[in-house]
Design an enzyme around this catalytic site. Structure first.
Site, mmCIF file in Angstrom:
data_model
loop_
_atom_site.group_PDB
_atom_site.id
_atom_site.type_symbol
_atom_site.label_atom_id
_atom_site.label_comp_id
_atom_site.label_asym_id
_atom_site.label_seq_id
_atom_site.Cartn_x
_atom_site.Cartn_y
_atom_site.Cartn_z
ATOM 1 N N ASP A 40 1.121 -1.483 0.026
ATOM 2 C CA ASP A 40 0.032 0.290 -0.211
ATOM 3 C C ASP A 40 0.569 1.454 0.356
ATOM 4 O O ASP A 40 1.860 1.371 0.648
ATOM 5 C CB ASP A 40 -1.102 -0.038 1.292
ATOM 6 C CG ASP A 40 -1.476 0.475 0.980
ATOM 7 O OD1 ASP A 40 -2.623 1.377 -0.240
ATOM 8 O OD2 ASP A 40 -2.846 1.273 1.619
ATOM 9 N N GLY A 41 0.544 2.115 -0.170
ATOM 10 C CA GLY A 41 1.345 3.458 -0.665
ATOM 11 C C GLY A 41 1.314 3.887 -2.000
ATOM 12 O O GLY A 41 2.224 4.874 -2.083
ATOM 13 N N ASN A 42 0.976 3.006 -2.730
ATOM 14 C CA ASN A 42 1.855 3.262 -3.947
ATOM 15 C C ASN A 42 1.582 5.041 -4.811
ATOM 16 O O ASN A 42 2.424 5.689 -4.943
ATOM 17 C CB ASN A 42 1.655 2.616 -5.202
ATOM 18 C CG ASN A 42 1.927 1.196 -4.419
ATOM 19 O OD1 ASN A 42 3.085 1.118 -4.036
ATOM 20 N ND2 ASN A 42 1.155 0.105 -5.524
ATOM 21 N N ARG A 44 0.304 7.740 -2.866
ATOM 22 C CA ARG A 44 0.324 8.008 -2.500
ATOM 23 C C ARG A 44 2.349 9.275 -2.398
ATOM 24 O O ARG A 44 2.294 9.755 -2.769
ATOM 25 C CB ARG A 44 0.417 7.965 -0.387
ATOM 26 C CG ARG A 44 -1.076 8.614 -0.233
ATOM 27 C CD ARG A 44 -1.428 8.459 1.673
ATOM 28 N NE ARG A 44 -1.838 6.691 0.937
ATOM 29 C CZ ARG A 44 -2.117 6.034 2.087
ATOM 30 N NH1 ARG A 44 -1.515 6.317 3.200
ATOM 31 N NH2 ARG A 44 -2.140 4.655 2.062
ATOM 32 N N ARG A 53 -0.122 8.254 -10.667
ATOM 33 C CA ARG A 53 -0.189 7.285 -9.532
ATOM 34 C C ARG A 53 0.733 5.621 -10.103
ATOM 35 O O ARG A 53 1.122 5.122 -9.124
ATOM 36 C CB ARG A 53 -1.612 6.847 -9.104
ATOM 37 C CG ARG A 53 -2.448 7.854 -8.178
ATOM 38 C CD ARG A 53 -3.739 7.990 -8.519
ATOM 39 N NE ARG A 53 -3.838 6.158 -7.671
ATOM 40 C CZ ARG A 53 -4.248 6.120 -7.000
ATOM 41 N NH1 ARG A 53 -3.762 7.273 -5.458
ATOM 42 N NH2 ARG A 53 -4.559 4.368 -6.353
ATOM 43 N N GLU A 87 -12.263 -5.000 -4.198
ATOM 44 C CA GLU A 87 -12.624 -3.796 -4.472
ATOM 45 C C GLU A 87 -11.883 -2.791 -4.961
ATOM 46 O O GLU A 87 -12.180 -1.542 -5.609
ATOM 47 C CB GLU A 87 -12.551 -3.621 -2.954
ATOM 48 C CG GLU A 87 -12.848 -4.043 -2.093
ATOM 49 C CD GLU A 87 -12.924 -5.631 -1.834
ATOM 50 O OE1 GLU A 87 -11.726 -5.903 -1.722
ATOM 51 O OE2 GLU A 87 -13.435 -6.354 -0.815
ATOM 52 N N ASN A 88 -9.743 -3.451 -5.985
ATOM 53 C CA ASN A 88 -9.243 -2.068 -6.373
ATOM 54 C C ASN A 88 -10.110 -2.200 -7.944
ATOM 55 O O ASN A 88 -10.267 -1.293 -8.524
ATOM 56 C CB ASN A 88 -8.799 -2.684 -7.022
ATOM 57 C CG ASN A 88 -7.484 -2.811 -5.260
ATOM 58 O OD1 ASN A 88 -6.369 -3.383 -5.391
ATOM 59 N ND2 ASN A 88 -7.997 -1.877 -4.889
ATOM 60 N N ARG A 208 2.597 -4.555 6.857
ATOM 61 C CA ARG A 208 1.733 -3.418 6.707
ATOM 62 C C ARG A 208 1.803 -1.930 6.201
ATOM 63 O O ARG A 208 2.512 -1.042 7.344
ATOM 64 C CB ARG A 208 0.361 -2.969 7.464
ATOM 65 C CG ARG A 208 -0.606 -2.233 6.981
ATOM 66 C CD ARG A 208 -2.183 -2.768 6.559
ATOM 67 N NE ARG A 208 -2.287 -2.066 5.165
ATOM 68 C CZ ARG A 208 -3.344 -1.675 4.365
ATOM 69 N NH1 ARG A 208 -4.984 -2.460 5.180
ATOM 70 N NH2 ARG A 208 -4.022 -0.975 3.692
ATOM 71 N N ARG A 214 -5.300 -1.924 9.106
ATOM 72 C CA ARG A 214 -6.602 -2.323 8.343
ATOM 73 C C ARG A 214 -6.499 -3.779 8.063
ATOM 74 O O ARG A 214 -4.843 -2.987 7.410
ATOM 75 C CB ARG A 214 -7.432 -1.455 6.990
ATOM 76 C CG ARG A 214 -8.085 -0.235 7.965
ATOM 77 C CD ARG A 214 -8.720 0.014 5.744
ATOM 78 N NE ARG A 214 -7.757 0.465 5.502
ATOM 79 C CZ ARG A 214 -7.520 2.052 5.304
ATOM 80 N NH1 ARG A 214 -8.546 3.077 6.198
ATOM 81 N NH2 ARG A 214 -7.418 2.199 4.297
ATOM 82 N N GLU A 227 1.838 -12.392 13.497
ATOM 83 C CA GLU A 227 1.861 -10.455 13.902
ATOM 84 C C GLU A 227 1.830 -9.207 12.947
ATOM 85 O O GLU A 227 2.275 -9.635 11.695
ATOM 86 C CB GLU A 227 3.558 -11.278 14.265
ATOM 87 C CG GLU A 227 3.839 -12.069 15.818
ATOM 88 C CD GLU A 227 2.666 -11.906 17.470
ATOM 89 O OE1 GLU A 227 3.153 -10.546 17.785
ATOM 90 O OE2 GLU A 227 2.456 -12.321 18.105
HETATM 91 C C1 FPP Z 1 -2.247 -0.260 -3.093
HETATM 92 O O1 FPP Z 1 -1.307 1.279 -3.759
HETATM 93 C C2 FPP Z 1 -1.170 -1.220 -4.256
HETATM 94 C C3 FPP Z 1 -2.659 -1.496 -5.348
HETATM 95 C C4 FPP Z 1 -3.926 -1.491 -4.944
HETATM 96 C C5 FPP Z 1 -1.869 -2.187 -6.455
HETATM 97 C C6 FPP Z 1 -0.840 -3.227 -5.270
HETATM 98 C C7 FPP Z 1 0.217 -3.527 -7.076
HETATM 99 C C8 FPP Z 1 1.480 -3.491 -7.414
HETATM 100 C C9 FPP Z 1 2.841 -2.771 -5.974
HETATM 101 C C10 FPP Z 1 1.990 -3.799 -8.265
HETATM 102 C C11 FPP Z 1 3.302 -5.498 -8.177
HETATM 103 C C12 FPP Z 1 1.976 -5.887 -8.443
HETATM 104 C C13 FPP Z 1 2.541 -6.981 -9.166
HETATM 105 C C14 FPP Z 1 2.005 -8.730 -9.139
HETATM 106 C C15 FPP Z 1 2.110 -6.808 -11.089
HETATM 107 P P1 FPP Z 1 -2.505 3.124 -3.487
HETATM 108 O O2 FPP Z 1 -2.690 2.848 -4.644
HETATM 109 O O3 FPP Z 1 -3.555 2.201 -2.714
HETATM 110 O O4 FPP Z 1 -1.539 3.802 -2.708
HETATM 111 P P2 FPP Z 1 -2.950 5.067 -1.993
HETATM 112 O O5 FPP Z 1 -3.488 4.880 -0.864
HETATM 113 O O6 FPP Z 1 -1.792 5.862 -1.422
HETATM 114 O O7 FPP Z 1 -3.572 5.753 -2.779
#
Ligand code: FPP
Length: 264
Positions: A40-42, A44, A53, A87-88, A208, A214, A227
């Protein structure tokens, strides 16, 4: 053991950020068998840099690569990474398409290294609804890596834990209907064996990133005694040092599994 090495109990805050030192603090005999991670956090990470993003997701692949590499080096036998939740699909269509294409690209580009490192990939989640290109990429990635005996990498794609449980309940109900299983024989082991993670130990550690508190519909059944390690580090910045810090912190925890101190 850690106290012996560093003289006092180190906290998450006081752990060094040097890989060599961290590795010397790690007890190789007490590694988690299964680590789960919510990437998570990509978004941001990208927004903070004025980038799209999608670049956050792309950079997140590098973090995944490092965590898989280090798991193989250390001998962590299972890793589950949340790549795309049920949900994505609610995200803008361009972002959904990007994530699907990123998976196809990942499957093509990483397969050689995964094979070399003895990583067996299993994609967990519902296949229905995934584009044909993704289904082909999944099939080929699973097939090409099926001999991997060092690390099992569960990539959660179109995954939702509640759906996983619903699917398991349906399968068990059908077995009852066919007379293969009696209702009184249904126990925790029967349920576990019908989940996507069948055959693997439950995660010992959940990482996390991005500071979220969450579970986000990830491995709800399997996380019963896991853990949790929460870090403010955003996934694209999460590297080897962060992973080692998470592992050392895990080794400092006392796991009781609902029992009393010192008991398992
Ligand atoms: C949540 O961050 C991340 C995702 C929904 C995608 C995760 C996917 C990858 C890291 C790509 C690598 C995986 C593969 C197998 C290709 P977010 O976008 O919700 O971040 P935010 O909460 O900061 O907006």
């Amino acid at each position: 053991m850690l106290e012996g090495v560093v003289g006092r109990r180190r906290t998450e805050k006081t752990l060094p950020r040097n890989e060599k030192i961290l590795r010397s603090l790690l007890d190789p005999s007490a590694l988690p068998r299964h680590v789960a991670v919510i990437m998570d956090g990509n978004g941001r990470w990208a927004i903070k840099r004025g980038l799209p993003r999608t670049l956050g997701h792309r950079t997140g692949v590098k973090s995944l690569r490092e965590v898989v590499r280090l798991s193989a080096e250390l001998g962590i036998s299972a890793l589950s990474a949340y790549a795309f939740s049920t949900e994505n699909w609610r995200r803008p269509p361009e972002e959904v398409s990007f994530l699907m294409e990123l998976f196809v690209e990942y499957a093509g580009k990483e397969v050689e290294e995964l094979r070399r490192n003895g990583v067996k990939v299993r994609v967990i989640g519902r296949r229905e609804g995934l584009p044909a290109r993704v289904l082909e990429a999944i099939q080929s990635l699973e097939q090409e890596t099926k001999e991997g005996g060092r690390v099992t990498l569960n990539l959660a794609v179109n995954y939702g834990s509640r759906w996983e449980i619903v699917d398991a309940v349906k399968a068990i109900a059908q077995e009852v209907q066919r007379g293969v299983v009696k209702p009184e024989e249904i126990d925790e082991a029967v349920i576990s064996s019908h989940l996507y993670t069948a055959g693997l130990p439950d995660p010992d550690l959940l990482i996390r990133p991005a500071g979220e508190l969450r579970v986000s519909n990830f491995l709800l059944w399997q996380l019963a005694y896991t853990e949790f390690y929460v870090t403010p580090v955003l996934w694209p910045d999460f590297g080897r040092v962060d992973f080692l810090q998470a592992l050392i912190t895990y080794q400092q925890r006392e796991r009781r599994f609902g029992g009393l101190k010192g008991n398992r």
